[in-house]
Design an enzyme around this catalytic site. Structure first.
Site: not given
Ligand code: CP
Ligand code: NVA
Length: 327
Positions: A108, A138
């Protein structure tokens, strides 16, 4: 039908077919059922998984960590100040070192290019846990939640309202184009997505029957839709533009009027974290920062905590499918 995704990275959903995306969602459903029944097949036994975070995270970090533990792997958190990535060592070299020790790497951070470089050089699957441009894991959780509520993904009428050019808007648009949704981005013109990305999504849409619409018209954009989705108005790293974003997006705050304009069965989704009341430091400082009213967030339409839980099952599916022993 099972697909062999072993060894594959997940950087954006561009690289995955409709069938592969549906397979990952089906696998997530199976793993969720198994966990709820107390069945843990340890598909990642003896694996070591690196979790690199340049930006903070609650859900993504927790999901990767718990998923690893459930499946018998060891997760190792590597924060931005703990390792040399890009500072004292090239990303290419770090990738080659971590690839010799770990069986999979989550990243990330800021630049999408970083996760691309890691994937190119690590020699093990690399999973994008969010970059400035994309947040593909997501989308799998979002689509699992849609499927749980409507039994399908194809032809679902889906409106994303808010900052139409952030990582969530980009990734939802790509995902929707791949699974055949009727997808709209409802955003002020200044925050419309990159034209090239829209064209790319429209190309995918030709194969799946999806429709992709970009509009600044809230009323038309949300009329009759089955899903209303929003995200924060300033993403991580954009804190300095908060006042301008509030000014631009005030008319795009998700409220009951929008919900009432949508389908009777509409669900509200949000990747979280969310500003919906005054109980955060940021909302105390900028009361206008709320992208959704508390009324909608706490309403029966809101499925945001199912969605958050689904991060675990979908991330687990990605790791099991690409780095696990069984699939
Ligand atoms: N939705 C999401 O990615 O949440 P975190 O930033 O908490 O990981
Ligand atoms: N657009 C948000 C998503 C957080 C999950 C951000 O990048 O901060």
């Amino acid at each position: 039908m099972a697909f062999n995704l072993r060894g594959r990275s997940l950087l954006t959903l561009k690289d995955y077919t409709k069938e592969e995306i549906n397979f990952l969602i089906d696998l997530s459903e199976t793993l969720k059922k198994n966990k709820n029944a107390g069945i843990f097949p340890k598909n990642l036994e003896n694996k070591n998984i690196a979790l690199i975070f340049e930006k903070p995270s609650t859900r993504t970090r927790a999901a990767f960590t718990v998923a690893c533990t459930d499946e018998g792997a060891h997760p190792e958190y590597l924060g931005k100040n703990d390792i040399q990535l890009g500072g004292k060592e090239t990303i290419k070299d770090t990738a080659r070192v971590l690839g010799r020790m770990f069986d999979g790497i989550e990243f990330r951070g800021f630049k999408h290019e970083t996760v691309e470089k890691l994937a190119k050089w690590a020699g093990v699957p690399v999973w994008n846990g969010l970059t400035d441009q994309y947040h593909p894991t997501q989308i799998l959780a979002d689509f699992l939640t849609v499927k749980e509520n409507f039994g399908k993904l194809k032809d679902i009428k889906f409106a994303y309202v808010g900052d139409g050019r952030n990582n969530m808007a980009n990734s939802l648009m790509l995902g929707a184009s791949k699974v055949g949704m009727d997808f709209k981005i409802v955003a002020p013109k200044k925050l419309h997505p990159d034209k090239n990305l829209v064209e790319e999504a429209k190309e995918f849409a030709k194969e799946t029957g999806a429709t992709i619409t970009i509009t600044d018209d809230v009323d038309n954009g949300t009329k009759g839709v089955q899903v209303i989705y929003t995200d924060v108005w300033a993403s991580m790293g954009e804190e300095d533009v908060i006042p301008q974003r509030i000014e631009l997006l005030e008319d795009y705050r998700v409220n009951m009027e929008m919900i009432n304009n949508a389908d009777d069965e509409v669900i509200f989704l949000h990747c979280l974290p969310s500003y919906h009341d005054d109980d955060t430091d940021m909302a105390s400082k900028y009361p206008g920062i709320k992208e959704v009213t508390d009324e909608v967030f706490e309403s029966k339409h809101s499925k945001v905590f199912d969605q958050a839980e689904n991060r675990l099952h979908t991330i687990k599916a990605v790791m099991v499918a690409t780095a696990g022993k069984q699939f």
